[in-house]
Structure formats: structure tokens, C-alpha cells
Enzyme design. Sequence first.
Site, PDB file in Angstrom:
ATOM      1  N   TRP A 239      68.279  38.948 103.890  1.00 14.18           N
ATOM      2  CA  TRP A 239      68.687  38.545 102.544  1.00 14.18           C
ATOM      3  C   TRP A 239      67.626  38.854 101.491  1.00 14.18           C
ATOM      4  O   TRP A 239      67.626  38.285 100.403  1.00 14.18           O
ATOM      5  CB  TRP A 239      69.080  37.055 102.538  1.00 14.18           C
ATOM      6  CG  TRP A 239      70.349  36.807 103.314  1.00 14.18           C
ATOM      7  CD1 TRP A 239      71.232  37.767 103.757  1.00 14.18           C
ATOM      8  CD2 TRP A 239      70.897  35.553 103.747  1.00 14.18           C
ATOM      9  NE1 TRP A 239      72.277  37.178 104.438  1.00 14.18           N
ATOM     10  CE2 TRP A 239      72.101  35.822 104.448  1.00 14.18           C
ATOM     11  CE3 TRP A 239      70.487  34.231 103.608  1.00 14.18           C
ATOM     12  CZ2 TRP A 239      72.892  34.813 104.999  1.00 14.18           C
ATOM     13  CZ3 TRP A 239      71.284  33.222 104.166  1.00 14.18           C
ATOM     14  CH2 TRP A 239      72.470  33.515 104.850  1.00 14.18           C
TER      15      TRP A 239
ATOM     16  N   HIS B 153      83.583  24.320 104.563  1.00 20.66           N
ATOM     17  CA  HIS B 153      83.905  25.174 103.417  1.00 20.66           C
ATOM     18  C   HIS B 153      85.068  24.624 102.613  1.00 20.66           C
ATOM     19  O   HIS B 153      85.488  25.210 101.620  1.00 20.66           O
ATOM     20  CB  HIS B 153      84.208  26.596 103.878  1.00 20.66           C
ATOM     21  CG  HIS B 153      83.055  27.188 104.632  1.00 20.66           C
ATOM     22  ND1 HIS B 153      82.944  27.079 105.998  1.00 20.66           N
ATOM     23  CD2 HIS B 153      81.946  27.834 104.212  1.00 20.66           C
ATOM     24  CE1 HIS B 153      81.814  27.659 106.376  1.00 20.66           C
ATOM     25  NE2 HIS B 153      81.204  28.122 105.315  1.00 20.66           N
TER      26      HIS B 153
ATOM     27  N   ARG C  29      80.131  36.436  91.713  1.00 21.31           N
ATOM     28  CA  ARG C  29      78.925  35.905  92.344  1.00 21.31           C
ATOM     29  C   ARG C  29      77.861  37.001  92.500  1.00 21.31           C
ATOM     30  O   ARG C  29      78.109  38.054  93.074  1.00 21.31           O
ATOM     31  CB  ARG C  29      79.232  35.289  93.697  1.00 21.31           C
ATOM     32  CG  ARG C  29      77.992  34.720  94.315  1.00 21.31           C
ATOM     33  CD  ARG C  29      78.250  33.759  95.445  1.00 21.31           C
ATOM     34  NE  ARG C  29      77.023  33.591  96.210  1.00 21.31           N
ATOM     35  CZ  ARG C  29      75.981  32.871  95.815  1.00 21.31           C
ATOM     36  NH1 ARG C  29      76.026  32.205  94.691  1.00 21.31           N
ATOM     37  NH2 ARG C  29      74.891  32.799  96.565  1.00 21.31           N
TER      38      ARG C  29
ATOM     39  N   ASP D 203      66.905  28.257 111.372  1.00 21.54           N
ATOM     40  CA  ASP D 203      68.219  28.834 111.075  1.00 21.54           C
ATOM     41  C   ASP D 203      68.192  30.349 111.176  1.00 21.54           C
ATOM     42  O   ASP D 203      67.341  30.999 110.569  1.00 21.54           O
ATOM     43  CB  ASP D 203      68.645  28.465 109.642  1.00 21.54           C
ATOM     44  CG  ASP D 203      69.005  26.987 109.510  1.00 21.54           C
ATOM     45  OD1 ASP D 203      69.562  26.424 110.471  1.00 21.54           O
ATOM     46  OD2 ASP D 203      68.750  26.407 108.433  1.00 21.54           O
TER      47      ASP D 203
ATOM     48  N   ILE E  11      73.557  19.896 109.861  1.00 24.32           N
ATOM     49  CA  ILE E  11      72.916  21.212 109.905  1.00 24.32           C
ATOM     50  C   ILE E  11      71.723  21.299 108.957  1.00 24.32           C
ATOM     51  O   ILE E  11      70.954  22.252 109.002  1.00 24.32           O
ATOM     52  CB  ILE E  11      73.953  22.323 109.625  1.00 24.32           C
ATOM     53  CG1 ILE E  11      75.141  22.191 110.585  1.00 24.32           C
ATOM     54  CG2 ILE E  11      73.369  23.709 109.757  1.00 24.32           C
ATOM     55  CD1 ILE E  11      74.770  22.218 112.056  1.00 24.32           C
ATOM     56  N   GLY E  12      71.542  20.346 108.078  1.00 21.24           N
ATOM     57  CA  GLY E  12      70.318  20.349 107.264  1.00 21.24           C
ATOM     58  C   GLY E  12      70.528  19.843 105.862  1.00 21.24           C
ATOM     59  O   GLY E  12      69.986  18.823 105.483  1.00 21.24           O
TER      60      GLY E  12
HETATM   61  N1  GLN Z   1      69.964  24.489 107.010  1.00 18.93           N
HETATM   62  C1  GLN Z   1      70.817  25.178 106.092  1.00 18.93           C
HETATM   63  C2  GLN Z   1      71.698  24.152 105.381  1.00 18.93           C
HETATM   64  O1  GLN Z   1      72.036  23.179 105.974  1.00 18.93           O
HETATM   65  C3  GLN Z   1      71.694  26.178 106.803  1.00 18.93           C
HETATM   66  C4  GLN Z   1      72.574  26.921 105.866  1.00 18.93           C
HETATM   67  C5  GLN Z   1      73.286  28.093 106.490  1.00 18.93           C
HETATM   68  O2  GLN Z   1      73.422  28.189 107.678  1.00 18.93           O
HETATM   69  N2  GLN Z   1      73.778  28.984 105.685  1.00 18.93           N
HETATM   70  O3  GLN Z   1      72.100  24.361 104.241  1.00 18.93           O
HETATM   71 ZN    ZN Z   2      75.569  27.830 108.487  1.00 20.50          ZN
END
Ligand code: GLN
Ligand code: ZN
Length: 768
Positions: free
Chosen positions: A569, A702, A523, A607, A439-440
Site C-alpha cells: 500500500w 462491511h 475514493r 495484520d 480485529i483491532g
Molecule cells: N487491525 C486493523 C483494524 O482493525 C485491521 C484492518 C484490516 O484488516 N484492513 O482496523
Molecule cells: Zn481486515
Amino acid sequence: MLTQNLGYPRIGGHRQLKKACEQFWSGKIDLTALNSVADMIKEQNWQAQLEAGIDLIPCNDFSFYDQVLDTSMLLGAIPERYSPLLSANSAYNKIELYFAMARGYQKNGLDITAMEMTKWLDTNYHYIVPEFVADQTFKISDDNVFNAYSDARQILGESAKPVLIGPVSYLLLGKEKEAGFDRVDLIHKLIPVYIDIINRLKKQGATWVQLDEPCLVLDLSQKEKDAFIYAYKKIADQTGGIHILLATYFDALLDNTELAVSLPVEALHIDLVRAPEQLEEVLALAPDSLSISLGIVDGRNVWKNDYQKSLLLINKAVEKLGKERVIIAPSCSLLHSPIDLALETAIDPEIKNWMAFAKQKLSEVSELTRIAEGNTTLLKANIEAIASRKSSKKVHKPAVKARVDTITDADATRNSPFRVRQRLHHERFNLPAFPTTTIGSFPQTDDIRQLRAKFKKGALTNEQYETAIEKATTDVIRWQEEIGLDVLVHGEFERNDMVEYFGEQLDGFLFTANGWVQSYGSRCVKPPVIFGDISRSNDMTVRWTSFAAKQTTKPMKGMLTGPVTILQWSFVRDDQPRETTAAQIAFAIRDEVLALEKAGIGIIQIDEAAIREGLPLRKAKHTQYLNWAVKAFRITAGGVQDKTQIHTHMCYSEFNNIIEHIAAMDADVITIETSRSQMELLQAFAHFEYPNEIGPGVYDIHSPRVPATEEIASLLKKAAGLLPARNLWVNPDCGLKTRKWPETKAALENMVAAARQIRQEISVEAVL
Ligand code: GLN
Ligand code: ZN
């Protein structure tokens, strides 16, 4: 005219509470030290509100973790699994139980999970979800609210106003943990306890109690409405002599207006920042006995109040109700705004003069009251500040506005339909069936974080910094090649945060030094402030993406954050609609997409992690929001050639009622979170016959747990049973930045193995 406040930030101007809690959790300080930090913050908060001249000052708005969890403690709604922690009764045991409910407990041979956490209505604050069982009982189980009142009374005298979550919202915001009952029915058991609490506070000397009922701004069933009627009638009947303030916020009452004004309370608070238009109806329907608290100073944003605008509302209310029945207040608890603008010494003074944090908002409440009562000298400075913001060149950029004003459908539409693009992508990238990607982000080790921090402080030269990031990036590319991933990423090592990274490079954003707000527990987040028209003057990601692309012959995916997520955000402008700001960000991101494409990047992910959390509280407003949110995304992607493959990513799993809008985004590939629900959510995509490619997350990032190859393969088989196999991608649930390297490596190796296995087992139709 009275003034009041509904709640004050409790983390401390320098996040003292965060630090104290974290030290307490790690055993570095004891309970006495923790309590003394809490006492210091409470006292400072009360003093600040006294000094500002507020008449009704909240107490019991302090919390070590979350006010809804405090309410569960107060009411004795403690889930059964914590009973091993219930036995002893020292102050230490109590706080240990409390933090166990918030954070889970793994000590002394026990392993107890935390309670669930979710967003507090449409804010970025997260509360601990109350858990209810069929034979749920309630009883006063904690003295905090009574102690808070007696402490507050010593400093504030009669001004001290205890705050509680109202009984109906408390139930509605909770969850049934077993089948066979409806939590709304628990109201009959709950109300006697509320009555006891209120009567005890009255005995202590309280003249007002604030009951927060934010659920009055939601779509309510008749049964839920009846619960309000029942609850407040009982409370009125059995707690004479104390004033009840019923607080609503975050939206208009709409069809609940008649209900709200008819409840037998002394005063009703309404949010006139989110919904100024509701004043008219509330005034028209309010019975003679009801005072109205005008939530007029924005508790959720950072901008100075426009006094002239507010005075129109105040005057309207005074005309109808008379001064005695009007109370002036912030729109909601100030918990959601940063604490003190005076701590910001680096903000451009011109812009700072347009802003107000919690402390300044209290002054606004009291100034507005004085102005409404005739002191017009206070108006001048405000009028000037508002005028300066309206005309400032720092805010208003004609070229940016013109671009947004002339959006065409073509701007927001790819050249050819997905089928055509898909064929081009398959030819161009020649990926195997079930292509693998991530995802990155890759793990952000302490080394990487320190590297960025040092560079920011000036302790590293640009060259030293770049060399180190180049090495981290090259290493992660080599490793991705080694394990056989198909579409690679650069790892995002240069980024601290997916919104801040872009905000820092765009015009129209500013960053605060201490503008922290609580997100959950200890947090805190420091959202960027969008103050002006947004434009992009330089490439933002091309340097690192191109560097990465040159290190490999495999496709390198460019990585961007989408406009709705950036908007969601950040603190946003209140002088133009959110959708206009979203469109401005969209054009800036679009230019970055085009720059990446020009640099030869063939796959670009945008994203949109937060598109779902922007959904309005009322269903009737969903479509309008989704239309502009989807359009903003489409603008970012609408300029590329057909042969460029656009990805998007979303990290949540509820799509049922928004699936058609997700499809309308027309991303070539969407990656989503699904592993925890065992691919259940794919039903929505299957049922809808989602047309484009999709990567259902095959493992939960997670948790440090490493999924077995077989487990991933079986999830993939499940997915292939629901959606056309040729449209499926293989990837984790989200970015890997919070993970450690060992589990990341093991999990991704298993993921690639699972994809290889599945390619043998499932035959995939070619793209036509
Ligand atoms: N590209 C971001 C990552 O990989 C996506 C994070 C997210 O979706 N919160 O951290
Ligand atoms: Zn995500």
C-alpha cells in the site's frame, strides 16, 4: 519517432472531481456544475499533454467513476435490474443510471444493488465488473466517446486519440451472471459493435484508436487466444484506414508474444518497466508492418526515469525497426500515478529531485525522444539526479542492508513448534474454549477524527490530545470487559490509517501533500513513498498498548501492520527488489514486536491484509512471491519467546491456492473473513488440515446489519464441524473502524452470547 500517452489522471490536481461527484450525489450541485468540473479537468489534462509535446494524446480516458463502467454504458451492457431507470432519456437520467450501476440506488421506492467492484489487475484501482447473461446483446448506447473525441479534436487536432477497453479484455474482466454460457463466446456479438464505434470515430476524423488489452499479459487458454485472433482480424477487415494501437501493460507477454505481434494492428504497446526483458523477443518476432510503442516511463511509481537505461532500450528498438516504427510512451496509463510533483512544496529537495509524477513523466517521454534523436544536452541533469540517488546517505544505510543480508533461517523461525507453543499459551492465558476477540479498531467517530486532525494542526496541546485518547481507550476497554470479551484491544483511536501510522514513525518513508491516486469512484488514496532503507528509531505502539494493558486484568492484544501490507500500500523503491524492501520493513516490525513483548504484552497481532493482493499476475511467479512474502512475516514474529502468542489477520476469503503458504506463516492464530461465504472458505483450511488456531469471522463488518445470536452460533457450529473445536476463535470479519457504535455494540454482544452458548453445546478436547 512518435510519442504518446495512454491515459492521464482524471481526479484533478486538488481532487476536484471527487469533490464535485460527492456534491452531486448529495444534491448540493446540479449536473451542469458537475459537467463543468469535468470539462475543466479534461481541458487542463489535454493542455498539459500538448505542452509536454506528446504526439498522440488520449481522449475518452476521462471518467466520472470508472472506465470499464463507461465501456458497459457505451456497449449497452446494462444489467436487467436497472431497467426501471432506463425508461426516460434525459442527460440527468443517464448519469443517474450510471451512478446507480456504480453505487446502487435507493430512491423513489426502488432498492437496486450496485455492480460488483474488483481490482484492476494487480493495481490498487478498482473497476466495476461487467455482468453478462446468456442472451446478452450489445449496441452503441452512449455518445461519450464520440463527444470526447470531438471536444478533444478542437484542442488537440490530429493528436487526439480515442481510448477504449479492448473487446477481449472487456469480456474477460467481466463475469457470467447465469450458468450455461461462456462469456468468451460473446465476442461474436461484441465485435460488430466495436467495428461500428471505430468506424464512427474514423468518420469524425480520428486517425488512431487505442484498444487496451491488458489481459494479453495473463495466462490465457487457447480459446481466449482464439478470441483475440478472431476479434482483431474482424476489426482489421472492416475498419480500414484507421490505425489501431493495441496496448498491453503490467507484465510481459511471455507465451502470448507470438499471438500479440501477429494481430493485424498498426502498433503494439508493451510494458518495459515491469518487463524490459521482453523487448528482445518482441523485436525478433515483430512483422515489418508493426510499430512498437515502448512503455518506458513508469506509470505506476513516483521515480524519475533513468534516461541512460531507457536509451539502451530505445536504441535497441530503433536499430531493429527504424525510427518510424518506434513510439515512446509511459508504461501504462498515468491514472496510477499522482498528478503533479510541483504541488509538493514540503518534500526534501534532494529527494524531490529523484521523483516524477504524471506531469513530469510526460516531459520525460518527450525528453527521451529528443535525446534519442540527438539532443544530448538534456541528459546531464538526469544523470546527476540518478547518481545522487544512488549514492545518497538518505537512501543507503549500511547497517540496515547488513541486517537484511545476513538473515538466517533462525531469524524467521519460532523457537519451538506450534504444538509446544500452544500448550504454553493455554496455560498462560487460560482462555475459555471458543475465545472471543476483535480485529483491532473500534468505531472512529467524528469526534475521534477531529481530535487527531486538530492535534495535527497544532490546535491541541499534546496533553489535551493524550488525555482525550486515553479516555476513548479506557472507555472501550471498560466496555469490552463489561460484555465479556476474552482478549481485548485498545481500539486504535490514535491511528488514522494502518499503513500511514507506521510509515510516519519509520525512517525511509515520506508523505506527500497532494499525491492522490484514484482507488475507486471518488475514493482516492495518498500512499506513503518508501525512498530509502527502512529502520525504526523509536517504539511505535508501546505507549498506547502498554497504557491499555494497564487498564485491565484481561489479556491485551498488541496491534501491528505487517511488512507485505505496508509494502503493498505504498509507492516502493524501484532501485531494489520488493523483497528486499519487505525484509527491511520486517526487521523494523520485528523490533516493535520485541519491544511490545518486553513491555509485557503477551498477545501480538501482525495484520497482513494485503498479502494476497501482491500475488503476481502469472501463476508461474506465485510461489517465488509467496516465499519471500511469508518469510517477511516470519521475520516479524521469529524473535519472540514461545509463550508469546502471535496473531495475524487477513481480510479476504480466497485461500484455496495459497493455503500451504498461509500455514507456513506459522502464526499461532489467524483471523480471516468468512461470514459472507457462510464459512465455505473454511473447506480449504479443513481439507488442508490447517494446524494452528483460527478465527473465522462470524459476522460481516462491511454492513451495519446486526447478526442474531442464533445466526452466529450456527456459523460457529459449522466451523466446529470442519476444524478441531479447540483451535477455534470467535471474532468479527475485520476491524470496526468504519462502523457506528450502536450496531457494533449490539453485534458484539450477540457474538459473545453465541460463544457462550456454543461452549455449552460443543465439548472441546484439551490441548495435549
Ligand atoms: N487491525 C486493523 C483494524 O482493525 C485491521 C484492518 C484490516 O484488516 N484492513 O482496523
Ligand atoms: Zn481486515
